[in-house]
Each structure stands twice: as C-alpha cells, then as structure tokens.
Motif scaffolding. Structure first.
Motif, PDB file in Angstrom:
ATOM      1  N   LEU A 242       0.831  -1.216   0.000  1.00  0.00           N
ATOM      2  CA  LEU A 242       0.000   0.000   0.000  1.00  0.00           C
ATOM      3  C   LEU A 242       0.860   1.259   0.000  1.00  0.00           C
ATOM      4  O   LEU A 242       0.537   2.234  -0.688  1.00  0.00           O
ATOM      5  CB  LEU A 242      -0.922  -0.012   1.223  1.00  0.00           C
ATOM      6  N   VAL A 243       1.961   1.229   0.758  1.00  0.00           N
ATOM      7  CA  VAL A 243       2.862   2.372   0.780  1.00  0.00           C
ATOM      8  C   VAL A 243       3.491   2.583  -0.596  1.00  0.00           C
ATOM      9  O   VAL A 243       3.529   3.705  -1.123  1.00  0.00           O
ATOM     10  CB  VAL A 243       3.963   2.195   1.849  1.00  0.00           C
ATOM     11  N   GLN A 244       3.992   1.509  -1.193  1.00  0.00           N
ATOM     12  CA  GLN A 244       4.614   1.612  -2.513  1.00  0.00           C
ATOM     13  C   GLN A 244       3.644   2.156  -3.554  1.00  0.00           C
ATOM     14  O   GLN A 244       3.988   3.021  -4.364  1.00  0.00           O
ATOM     15  CB  GLN A 244       5.135   0.236  -2.950  1.00  0.00           C
ATOM     16  N   GLN A 245       2.411   1.656  -3.523  1.00  0.00           N
ATOM     17  CA  GLN A 245       1.445   2.069  -4.531  1.00  0.00           C
ATOM     18  C   GLN A 245       0.968   3.500  -4.286  1.00  0.00           C
ATOM     19  O   GLN A 245       0.656   4.227  -5.233  1.00  0.00           O
ATOM     20  CB  GLN A 245       0.283   1.068  -4.589  1.00  0.00           C
ATOM     21  N   ALA A 246       0.965   3.903  -3.034  1.00  0.00           N
ATOM     22  CA  ALA A 246       0.615   5.304  -2.738  1.00  0.00           C
ATOM     23  C   ALA A 246       1.714   6.241  -3.212  1.00  0.00           C
ATOM     24  O   ALA A 246       1.427   7.315  -3.755  1.00  0.00           O
ATOM     25  CB  ALA A 246       0.406   5.470  -1.235  1.00  0.00           C
ATOM     26  N   GLU A 247       2.971   5.816  -3.079  1.00  0.00           N
ATOM     27  CA  GLU A 247       4.092   6.637  -3.541  1.00  0.00           C
ATOM     28  C   GLU A 247       4.065   6.792  -5.055  1.00  0.00           C
ATOM     29  O   GLU A 247       4.293   7.876  -5.582  1.00  0.00           O
ATOM     30  CB  GLU A 247       5.406   5.999  -3.101  1.00  0.00           C
ATOM     31  N   VAL A 248       3.757   5.711  -5.752  1.00  0.00           N
ATOM     32  CA  VAL A 248       3.680   5.762  -7.219  1.00  0.00           C
ATOM     33  C   VAL A 248       2.575   6.714  -7.646  1.00  0.00           C
ATOM     34  O   VAL A 248       2.736   7.521  -8.570  1.00  0.00           O
ATOM     35  CB  VAL A 248       3.424   4.348  -7.797  1.00  0.00           C
ATOM     36  N   LYS A 249       1.434   6.670  -6.945  1.00  0.00           N
ATOM     37  CA  LYS A 249       0.302   7.529  -7.280  1.00  0.00           C
ATOM     38  C   LYS A 249       0.654   8.987  -7.069  1.00  0.00           C
ATOM     39  O   LYS A 249       0.303   9.860  -7.873  1.00  0.00           O
ATOM     40  CB  LYS A 249      -0.883   7.135  -6.406  1.00  0.00           C
TER      41      LYS A 249
END
Length: 272
Positions: free
Chosen positions: A263-270
C-alpha cells in the motif's frame, strides 16, 4: 506493476498460533479493500471452516477452499468452481489407505468423514473448528466424489507415504501437503494458483497484478507464479526460496506487513 488482488493462505500464514486473525492483520486487509484491492483466502481448509473468518473480515468475494477444488462466494455461496476427486480414483485411494493402515479423512458435501474418532481426528477438529463424522467402514465405500482426501501418518513415515501415493496414482491424483504430516490428495490440475488465476481473470486482473502469501507446500504454486509471491518467516525453506519476498512470521503480523508495504509503494507511485 500495481497489485490489484491479494490471496492469502490461512493456517500458519494469516492466522496466528492461536488460530486467530490479529488486529493488525485485520486492519491491513481493511485498508487494502478500501483502496479497491480484491482480497481473498486460498486454503486447503473446508469452505465452512473459512466462511466465519471471511465474515469477520467483511469479505464479499469467492473463497478458495480445498486447495482450489471448491471456489464459493463468501456471502452469496454461489459455486464458481467445483473440481472434486473422481469417485473411482477416490475409492481406489481409500482402498490403498485401508490396506496400508493409514488414517484418512474424506470431504464430501463440505462434511468431514472419518472411520472413527482418534487422536488425528481430534487434532484436526481443534485446528479447523469442524467436528468429524465417524462412519465406520462406510468411509471406504463413499458414493459421491469428495473434494479431497487427507491422509495422515507418523512423521517418520510421511515422505515415504508421499512418494508411494504419488507413484501409485500418477496422473490420477495430485499430491501436496499443508502441514508436516498432512498429505492432501487432489484431482489432477487442482491447486491454489489455478484457482487464484481463474478468479483474478473474472475481475480482469492479470497474474502479474496478484500477490500471494503462504507458508507450506500447497502454497508453492501460487507463491511461484504470482506477480509477488510472499513467504512468511515461518514458511518451509522451499517456500521461502521460491518467494520474491519474505515477511514476518504468522505470529508477528506477517500478512499485515506485506500488505502495508504494498500500500505504501502504490501510494508513492500515485503521488509521483
């Protein structure tokens, strides 16, 4: 690559050593669901054994039970996949178990049949929360195809029994295990990954967009083939070797840690 679906094993993975879902695991799953990620269970357990956990987590998805032999809606109870062991093959395997003197459990219509109650049956009931039904010699003359057979042996006999069953029933039975002395006999081609991949396709999710988490031999197919295969720290060595990531143990919120990281990784990408 964005993870759109997560499939987790139950025993020794999502469940802690008290066979409960920890508050942190529960919270992480809810956060994943809130972002639109599909979360499901992929287990060797019976459907009725995992349904209460799905209800606890508020899941409204098909659940993968019996290693993929039965995929059934958590709320709707709609059957999506039903691939039992062929009756003729099951009867041959049961005759083999009787000849060898092996303890065997039979799963028919989501009921758990045994010849008689003993230390193995009581142990399994404690794990699964499902009572066994003792049917005597009728166990060896079932009239309906079972979802699976589960054979148990002493630890010293386990590998020999696995090799013997695999050799005798080659092409007729796929053999795997979920615990050190649980030998699971499935219809050929039935495994967790096949079920996960077919379920994901229904959501238009690609294999590389799936994260699978597990610990034992019956998790190997999904750990190996998923976009991200995750082994908990207590997983068997061969599972850890096959995994792309190793998370904390089942008793230390390993599933939550894996989900939180995604979730952290995907939030950073977003954000980027």
């Amino acid at each position: 690559m964005k993870i759109k679906m997560i499939a987790s094993d139950m025993d020794d993975t999502l469940l802690n050593d008290e066979r409960k879902i920890s508050p942190r695991n529960q919270a992480a799953i809810q956060k994943a669901l809130a972002t639109g990620i599909v979360f499901t269970l992929a287990t060797g357990r019976m459907y009725r054994s995992i349904k209460p956990f799905a209800e606890q987590m508020g899941l409204d998805v098909p659940l993968i039970s019996y290693n993929g032999a039965l995929v059934k809606g958590s709320l709707s109870e709609k059957v999506y996949v039903c691939k039992p062991l062929q009756l003729e093959t099951a009867l041959a395997a049961l005759a083999y178990c009787k000849e060898k003197g092996y303890y065997v459990q039979v799963y028919v219509d989501d009921e758990l049949l045994v010849r008689e109650e003993n230390e193995y049956s009581r142990m399994y009931s404690r794990i699964s929360g499902i009572p066994t039904i003792a049917v005597g010699e009728a166990l060896y003359q079932i009239t309906k195809a079972p979802y699976k057979l589960l054979l148990m042996t002493e630890s010293k006999d386990f590998l020999a029994a696995w090799e013997d069953v695999a050799a005798r029933f080659a092409g007729r039975i796929d053999v795997t295990s979920s615990k050190d002395n649980f030998l699971e006999l499935m219809e050929p081609g039935v495994n967790k990954w096949v079920a996960v991949k077919e379920l994901a396709a229904g959501f238009d999710i690609k294999p590389e967009e799936i994260m699978c988490i597990g610990d034992s031999n019956n998790d190997l197919s999904m750990i190996t083939n998923a976009g991200i295969g995750v082994a908990v720290a207590n997983a068997k060595p061969q599972i850890q070797q096959a995994a792309k990531l190793i998370t904390a143990s089942n008793d230390n919120d390993g599933v939550a840690l894996a989900i939180e990281n995604i979730l952290v990784q995907q939030a950073e990408v977003k954000v980027q």
